[in-house]
Design a protein around this motif. Structure first.
Motif, PDB file in Angstrom:
ATOM      1  N   ALA A 121     -49.220  58.336 120.560  1.00 30.10           N
ATOM      2  CA  ALA A 121     -48.076  56.766 120.332  1.00 30.10           C
ATOM      3  C   ALA A 121     -48.387  56.943 119.403  1.00 30.10           C
ATOM      4  O   ALA A 121     -46.534  56.411 119.553  1.00 30.10           O
ATOM      5  CB  ALA A 121     -49.309  55.719 119.797  1.00 30.10           C
TER       6      ALA A 121
ATOM      7  N   THR B 256     -46.402  53.493 128.617  1.00 27.18           N
ATOM      8  CA  THR B 256     -45.249  53.790 128.135  1.00 27.18           C
ATOM      9  C   THR B 256     -43.363  52.863 128.444  1.00 27.18           C
ATOM     10  O   THR B 256     -42.388  53.600 128.334  1.00 27.18           O
ATOM     11  CB  THR B 256     -44.637  54.662 126.826  1.00 27.18           C
ATOM     12  OG1 THR B 256     -43.946  55.500 127.707  1.00 27.18           O
ATOM     13  CG2 THR B 256     -45.827  55.536 126.002  1.00 27.18           C
ATOM     14  N   SER B 261     -45.733  52.082 123.754  1.00 23.64           N
ATOM     15  CA  SER B 261     -47.196  52.498 123.731  1.00 23.64           C
ATOM     16  C   SER B 261     -48.132  51.169 124.437  1.00 23.64           C
ATOM     17  O   SER B 261     -48.345  50.634 122.852  1.00 23.64           O
ATOM     18  CB  SER B 261     -48.329  53.734 122.869  1.00 23.64           C
ATOM     19  OG  SER B 261     -47.817  54.574 123.537  1.00 23.64           O
ATOM     20  N   THR B 284     -53.208  51.243 121.311  1.00 24.82           N
ATOM     21  CA  THR B 284     -53.744  52.187 122.888  1.00 24.82           C
ATOM     22  C   THR B 284     -55.082  52.089 122.365  1.00 24.82           C
ATOM     23  O   THR B 284     -56.284  51.090 121.805  1.00 24.82           O
ATOM     24  CB  THR B 284     -53.428  53.347 122.019  1.00 24.82           C
ATOM     25  OG1 THR B 284     -53.391  54.511 123.004  1.00 24.82           O
ATOM     26  CG2 THR B 284     -53.229  54.009 120.975  1.00 24.82           C
TER      27      THR B 284
END
Lengths: 177, 434
Positions: A121, B256, B261, B284
């Motif tokens: 991420a 995404t 994210s 996440t």
């Protein structure tokens, strides 16, 4: 760490041992070559000898061109495009705007510390920052895909600040590359 | 060109080294439980007829759990009705005795019986019979060890469950499934590109994972019986962090789609993504509660990565972790009462638990790079990735922190996930009529 390095050295050793002709190492991109200056004498009229084809240097591969630089570096725990990286990002954005048939994949990376998924991420956040900067100078959304490698594809594998800094990076990869 | 040549050569190298990829995981115990049950596991009558002895497997399982003290049997194999011998076993220090027998028929099928006796009260505590084909002997031994474990401790055993992990050897990645003791590793998938985040379906028949084989992270589901994989989340951008809903029909994934994210739900066989949370930060690493009502996840919406919980039907998230500036990778225990997660303490990444009722947290591991914890299905052990000598390996710690084990395999091992109870051989309970 040492083991990893040794292992890759062994693999490289095996590779070069197998290869019939040693492969030339890739030229370091760090030293931009002097711009090619075309200084040919005027071609004689009616010369029938074959003219050498002047290579049209791809600006993306011309070491003298900022577009040949593809790594955008980030500060620790930061996800905005750094001032010293802005010109590079802007050049790619303008190139994409001028060449609508080209497209890029932006691959964000992160250092290895911490959760693999969270690092994925974080890499995405870096790719996304570059995506927005490319868009700001005219690249279209359809030309760009921002993805992340997280910590899965480290360029530097050391456990030191220099390696971590190398991996805090987003790469601009053109389609077909 | 150079890249292609390189990867082809590495493929060849990988093909030349299959022996390495097959190497078993070995286990080293680095701690013991507070209270150990002294037990004698005698051999089985008729055991030499088997191509693989079961008693050593049963003993190793129980010893490794840290909750048993194995009493030396001196090779004695008592009769299946050992009532008269029990005082002698008591004298040797065994509070209980396991004895049994094996009969092998013409087709090679083994009929294995095991009984457990209390040496003091002279009571029959339990008796079991398992019918096993020659290739099921190890599994049968694990299931019998599970029964002994449950009789003595009151907790279900997990010796017969399996674990999954990612192994990296050179440039080659493989998804491995092994018995919980690390034996019988099988590569169910291999690739020249990274594999991460394996996640078992609740029934153990499928595995969701992330692969980079198409140059970016995509979520696949592998059917473990058919051996076929399907991309189930391949949206623009990155696709990662799959987590199964308890009914196996839905996956929570990280996508995404509009930049950063965020969490989405998709059908587990692929399809449209439905947004689960909306935040300005990273969301996440989702994990469903066993009742399917909640999802815990990692988010940096508050400035640093922390654990959050939100209704799986959507709605506001509640922050669960408050100590420290880095709390990630939450996974529920099977009873839904605990989370295991990774916290950073003084620069070291360690496995911890959080009691959801008392909100007490406890650090369990001692490494510097501990990652990817998941509970055993009995909630008593946590499997995680650690590092020894710069190489990734697997470790287990009991949820009270007392028993620690390390599993080592060839190559770099990471991303473990403990599987559910699945694929058990039928087991018959025996009565005892002396």
């Amino acid at each position: 760490m040492m083991k990893k390095t040794l292992a890759s050295l062994t693999v490289l050793g095996l590779l070069s041992a197998c290869a019939s002709t040693p492969s030339a190492p890739t030229a370091p991109a760090a030293e931009p070559a002097a711009p090619v200056v075309e200084s040919k004498p005027a071609a004689p009229v009616a010369d029938t000898t074959i003219q050498p084809v002047k290579p049209q240097l791809d600006p993306l591969k011309d070491p003298a061109n900022v577009l040949s630089k593809r790594g955008v570096y980030f500060d620790f725990d930061k996800y905005d495009v750094r001032a010293d990286q802005a010109a590079l990002v802007e050049a790619h954005g303008r190139y994409l705007a001028a060449n609508p048939s080209r497209s890029v994949r932006l691959e964000g990376n992160a250092d290895e510390r911490g959760s693999r998924e969270y690092n994925l991420a974080l890499g995405q956040k870096r790719a996304e920052a570059v995506r927005q900067a490319l868009g700001a100078v005219g690249a279209k959304e359809s030309q760009i895909e921002a993805v992340s490698n997280g910590e899965e594809k480290p360029r530097a594998t050391g456990r030191d600040e220099a390696s971590y800094a190398e991996n805090r990076r987003a790469d601009v990869i053109y389609n077909g590359e | 060109m150079m890249r292609t040549l390189l990867s082809r050569t590495l493929c060849l190298l990988a093909l030349l080294l299959p022996a390495l990829a097959q190497a078993d995981v070995t286990i080293e115990i680095t701690g013991a439980g507070a209270r150990q049950f002294p037990i004698a596991i005698a051999g089985l009558n008729g055991e030499p007829a088997l191509k693989e002895a079961l008693t050593p497997i049963i003993r190793a399982n129980l010893a490794r759990s840290g909750r048993f003290k194995l009493v030396e049997t001196g090779g004695a194999v008592p009769a299946e009705n050992p009532l008269a011998e029990l005082p002698a076993w008591k004298g040797r220090g065994a509070d209980s005795l396991a004895v049994g027998s094996v009969r092998v028929d013409a087709a090679g099928t083994a009929y294995i019986r095991l009984r457990v006796f209390d040496t003091l009260s002279q009571q029959h505590l339990g008796g079991f019979e398992i019918v096993a084909k020659p290739n099921q002997l190890r599994r049968a031994a694990h299931q019998l060890a599970d029964q002994i474990y449950e009789l003595m401790t009151g907790d279900k055993g997990v010796f017969s469950t399996r674990i999954a992990y990612v192994q990296k050897q050179g440039k080659r990645y493989s998804l491995q499934i092994a018995d919980a003791d690390g034996h019988n590793p099988q590569a169910v998938l291999s690739s020249n590109e990274p594999i991460m985040s394996p996640s078992w379906s609740p029934d153990g028949s499928r595995m969701a994972y992330v692969s980079f084989e198409r140059k970016k992270p995509i979520v696949y589901v592998l059917d473990l019986y058919a051996g076929s994989a399907k991309a189930v989340a391949n949206f623009k951008g990155s696709n990662s962090a799959p987590a199964w809903s308890p009914d196996g029909r839905t996956l929570a994934v990280t996508l995404t789609l509009d930049g950063i994210s965020q969490l989405y739900l998709i059908p587990s066989d692929g399809g449209q993504a439905r947004r689960l949370q909306r935040s300005a930060g990273i969301d996440t690493e989702a994990s469903f509660s066993p009742d399917g009502r909640y999802v815990v996840f990692t988010s940096d919406r508050g400035g640093s990565p922390q654990l959050y919980r939100a209704p799986a039907a959507g709605g506001e998230a509640e922050r669960l972790s408050f100590e420290g500036s880095y709390n990630v990778s939450p996974h529920y225990s099977a009873d839904g009462k605990m989370l295991t997660f990774v916290r950073r303490e003084n620069g070291a990444f360690r496995v911890a638990t959080l009691d959801l009722l008392s909100r007490q947290s406890l650090t369990l591991s001692e490494g510097g790079y501990d990652e990817s914890p998941s509970f055993a299905p009995n909630g008593k052990l946590i499997l995680y990735a650690t590092e020894v000598g710069g190489r990734g390996t697997l470790a287990m710690v009991s949820s009270d922190g007392l028993v620690k084990q390390r599993l080592s395999a060839e190559g770099d091992v990471r991303e473990p996930a403990w599987g559910p109870y699945t694929g058990q051989l039928p087991l018959t309970r025996l009565s005892f009529n002396p």
